[in-house]
Write an enzyme that holds these catalytic residues in place. Structure first.
Site, PDB file in Angstrom:
ATOM      1  N   ASP A 237      -7.881  95.548  52.250  1.00  0.00           N
ATOM      2  CA  ASP A 237      -8.143  95.205  50.864  1.00  0.00           C
ATOM      3  C   ASP A 237      -6.692  94.282  50.397  1.00  0.00           C
ATOM      4  O   ASP A 237      -6.486  94.423  49.179  1.00  0.00           O
ATOM      5  CB  ASP A 237      -8.430  96.220  49.897  1.00  0.00           C
ATOM      6  CG  ASP A 237      -9.515  97.187  50.650  1.00  0.00           C
ATOM      7  OD1 ASP A 237     -10.511  96.453  50.893  1.00  0.00           O
ATOM      8  OD2 ASP A 237      -9.560  98.466  50.482  1.00  0.00           O
TER       9      ASP A 237
ATOM     10  N   ASP B  96      -8.329  89.464  54.854  1.00  0.00           N
ATOM     11  CA  ASP B  96      -7.361  89.216  56.046  1.00  0.00           C
ATOM     12  C   ASP B  96      -7.339  90.466  56.868  1.00  0.00           C
ATOM     13  O   ASP B  96      -8.241  91.528  56.340  1.00  0.00           O
ATOM     14  CB  ASP B  96      -5.972  88.873  55.462  1.00  0.00           C
ATOM     15  CG  ASP B  96      -5.122  90.034  54.492  1.00  0.00           C
ATOM     16  OD1 ASP B  96      -5.872  91.249  54.654  1.00  0.00           O
ATOM     17  OD2 ASP B  96      -4.676  89.571  53.764  1.00  0.00           O
TER      18      ASP B  96
ATOM     19  N   HIS C 172     -14.643  95.091  46.586  1.00  0.00           N
ATOM     20  CA  HIS C 172     -13.779  96.495  46.761  1.00  0.00           C
ATOM     21  C   HIS C 172     -13.843  97.137  45.294  1.00  0.00           C
ATOM     22  O   HIS C 172     -13.723  96.439  44.399  1.00  0.00           O
ATOM     23  CB  HIS C 172     -12.406  96.313  47.042  1.00  0.00           C
ATOM     24  CG  HIS C 172     -11.686  97.432  46.978  1.00  0.00           C
ATOM     25  ND1 HIS C 172     -11.651  98.411  48.009  1.00  0.00           N
ATOM     26  CD2 HIS C 172     -10.655  98.201  46.247  1.00  0.00           C
ATOM     27  CE1 HIS C 172     -10.846  99.510  47.854  1.00  0.00           C
ATOM     28  NE2 HIS C 172     -10.375  99.363  46.635  1.00  0.00           N
TER      29      HIS C 172
ATOM     30  N   MET D  54     -17.852  99.352  56.460  1.00  0.00           N
ATOM     31  CA  MET D  54     -16.307 100.261  56.581  1.00  0.00           C
ATOM     32  C   MET D  54     -15.748 100.271  57.536  1.00  0.00           C
ATOM     33  O   MET D  54     -15.458 101.200  58.403  1.00  0.00           O
ATOM     34  CB  MET D  54     -17.335 101.727  56.372  1.00  0.00           C
ATOM     35  CG  MET D  54     -17.892 101.852  55.254  1.00  0.00           C
ATOM     36  SD  MET D  54     -16.919 101.785  53.619  1.00  0.00           S
ATOM     37  CE  MET D  54     -15.976 102.934  53.495  1.00  0.00           C
ATOM     38  N   ARG D  55     -15.325  98.910  58.106  1.00  0.00           N
ATOM     39  CA  ARG D  55     -14.713  98.642  59.123  1.00  0.00           C
ATOM     40  C   ARG D  55     -13.501  97.483  59.015  1.00  0.00           C
ATOM     41  O   ARG D  55     -14.027  96.737  58.286  1.00  0.00           O
ATOM     42  CB  ARG D  55     -15.538  98.211  60.505  1.00  0.00           C
ATOM     43  CG  ARG D  55     -16.610  98.991  60.829  1.00  0.00           C
ATOM     44  CD  ARG D  55     -16.292  99.855  62.218  1.00  0.00           C
ATOM     45  NE  ARG D  55     -15.750  99.368  63.225  1.00  0.00           N
ATOM     46  CZ  ARG D  55     -15.254 100.109  64.279  1.00  0.00           C
ATOM     47  NH1 ARG D  55     -15.444 101.149  64.575  1.00  0.00           N
ATOM     48  NH2 ARG D  55     -14.900  99.351  65.248  1.00  0.00           N
TER      49      ARG D  55
ATOM     50  N   ARG E 235     -12.832  98.121  69.810  1.00  0.00           N
ATOM     51  CA  ARG E 235     -13.026  97.139  68.698  1.00  0.00           C
ATOM     52  C   ARG E 235     -13.082  95.654  69.269  1.00  0.00           C
ATOM     53  O   ARG E 235     -14.092  94.923  68.644  1.00  0.00           O
ATOM     54  CB  ARG E 235     -11.864  97.324  67.863  1.00  0.00           C
ATOM     55  CG  ARG E 235     -11.822  96.250  66.599  1.00  0.00           C
ATOM     56  CD  ARG E 235     -11.118  96.667  65.530  1.00  0.00           C
ATOM     57  NE  ARG E 235      -9.871  95.946  65.587  1.00  0.00           N
ATOM     58  CZ  ARG E 235      -9.078  95.670  64.440  1.00  0.00           C
ATOM     59  NH1 ARG E 235      -9.305  96.230  63.260  1.00  0.00           N
ATOM     60  NH2 ARG E 235      -7.764  95.085  64.610  1.00  0.00           N
TER      61      ARG E 235
ATOM     62  N   SER F  92     -26.528  98.483  48.093  1.00  0.00           N
ATOM     63  CA  SER F  92     -26.855  98.245  46.728  1.00  0.00           C
ATOM     64  C   SER F  92     -26.233  96.679  46.544  1.00  0.00           C
ATOM     65  O   SER F  92     -26.970  95.797  45.923  1.00  0.00           O
ATOM     66  CB  SER F  92     -26.675  99.098  45.865  1.00  0.00           C
ATOM     67  OG  SER F  92     -25.425  99.055  45.573  1.00  0.00           O
TER      68      SER F  92
ATOM     69  N   GLU G 180     -20.290  95.313  40.044  1.00  0.00           N
ATOM     70  CA  GLU G 180     -20.055  94.628  41.324  1.00  0.00           C
ATOM     71  C   GLU G 180     -21.468  94.071  41.443  1.00  0.00           C
ATOM     72  O   GLU G 180     -21.315  92.707  42.302  1.00  0.00           O
ATOM     73  CB  GLU G 180     -19.909  95.887  42.624  1.00  0.00           C
ATOM     74  CG  GLU G 180     -18.858  96.742  42.404  1.00  0.00           C
ATOM     75  CD  GLU G 180     -18.905  97.737  43.365  1.00  0.00           C
ATOM     76  OE1 GLU G 180     -19.301  97.377  44.601  1.00  0.00           O
ATOM     77  OE2 GLU G 180     -18.220  98.752  43.418  1.00  0.00           O
TER      78      GLU G 180
HETATM   79  C1  GRF Z   1     -19.275  99.406  46.919  1.00  0.00           C
HETATM   80  O1  GRF Z   1     -18.717 100.217  45.988  1.00  0.00           O
HETATM   81  C2  GRF Z   1     -18.208  98.507  47.480  1.00  0.00           C
HETATM   82  O2  GRF Z   1     -17.152  98.022  46.607  1.00  0.00           O
HETATM   83  C3  GRF Z   1     -17.579  99.447  48.623  1.00  0.00           C
HETATM   84  O3  GRF Z   1     -18.565  99.991  49.390  1.00  0.00           O
HETATM   85  C4  GRF Z   1     -19.629 100.333  48.175  1.00  0.00           C
HETATM   86  C5  GRF Z   1     -20.913  99.974  48.867  1.00  0.00           C
HETATM   87  O4  GRF Z   1     -22.157 100.096  48.086  1.00  0.00           O
HETATM   88  N1  GRF Z   1     -16.969  98.500  49.404  1.00  0.00           N
HETATM   89  P1  GRF Z   1     -23.443  99.590  48.398  1.00  0.00           P
HETATM   90  O5  GRF Z   1     -23.685  99.975  50.097  1.00  0.00           O
HETATM   91  O6  GRF Z   1     -23.288  98.113  48.436  1.00  0.00           O
HETATM   92  O7  GRF Z   1     -24.372 100.354  47.611  1.00  0.00           O
END
Ligand code: GRF
Length: 221
Positions: free
Chosen positions: A149, A145, A113, A94-95, A69, A17, A178
């Site tokens: 976070d 970095d 974040h 998520m990495r 990695r 999103s 966001e």
């Molecule tokens: C969001 O809350 C972002 O801050 C976090 O992961 C979520 C991702 O949501 N890092 P989306 O995939 O952008 O909907």
């Protein structure tokens, strides 16, 4: 014809999103950035579908299929360089990225974040906020970095925790901020309104309120 737009690579792992918010922003002619490619480390991520629908190159690089990695990051770097990416946006990616990878895009990797960092880094930030009982939480865009976070903070939005909130309702309230903050932060970064000063940033834009939320910097107008 307006000035050349900054070329973004957006890295995703899930729903996308935030990617959608960047796609929508970049669809406006006056937005100073365009999305050159979207890369997901999860081949089934819905974010890839969002990119394809917008006509943006979408690449799946299954991180589990790489032996290390370093091998994954090598492929990621090549994909981004082939697309002539100048700035990298982590939108639910998520990495963790290594210092070696980040050195390829110095001061040009941004993450969003769902907390007011430095509070509640890492996974399940909204759940952490509820468990700690804070009354205000929010979201943060920061330079990346090699920590979790920990990079210099560029922009934040403060979001109230309301009576009766659960993880889903709080996450939704933060997510909607966001979607405003990330495109704004990217706009400021790519137009040179943000200066890195060690662990901090200087941002040439004032704060603004948005209903119950406070954005700093805020949306213009
Ligand atoms: C969001 O809350 C972002 O801050 C976090 O992961 C979520 C991702 O949501 N890092 P989306 O995939 O952008 O909907």
């Amino acid at each position: 014809m307006s000035a050349a737009r900054a070329r973004l690579g957006v890295l995703v792992s899930g729903s996308g999103s935030n990617l959608q918010a960047l796609l929508d922003a970049s669809a406006r002619g006056d937005y100073p950035a365009e999305i050159a490619c979207v890369v997901s480390n999860v081949p089934t991520a819905y974010a890839l579908e969002r990119a394809r629908r917008a006509g943006v190159p979408a690449v799946a690089l299954d991180s589990k299929a790489f032996g290390s990695r370093a091998a994954f990051e090598q492929a990621l770097g090549e994909t981004l360089r082939t697309a002539q990416v100048e700035w990298v946006c982590l939108a639910g990616f998520m990495r963790l990225l290594s210092a070696d990878f980040l050195a390829g895009f110095p001061g040009r990797v941004l993450n969003i974040h769902p907390s007011l960092l430095p509070a509640f880094p890492g996974l399940h930030a909204q759940r952490q906020a509820l468990e700690r009982g804070v009354k205000i939480t929010g979201c943060t865009v920061h330079f990346v970095d090699a920590g979790t976070d920990t990079g210099p903070i560029l922009a934040q939005a403060a979001v109230p925790v309301l009576p009766g909130d659960d993880e889903a309702s709080l996450s939704a309230r933060i997510l909607s901020e966001e979607h405003k903050l990330f495109p704004l932060a990217v706009r400021l970064a790519v137009t040179g309104k943000v200066t890195l000063e060690g662990a901090c940033t200087r941002v040439a834009a004032p704060p603004a309120t948005q209903g119950l939320c406070l954005h700093n910097p805020g949306m213009p107008g």
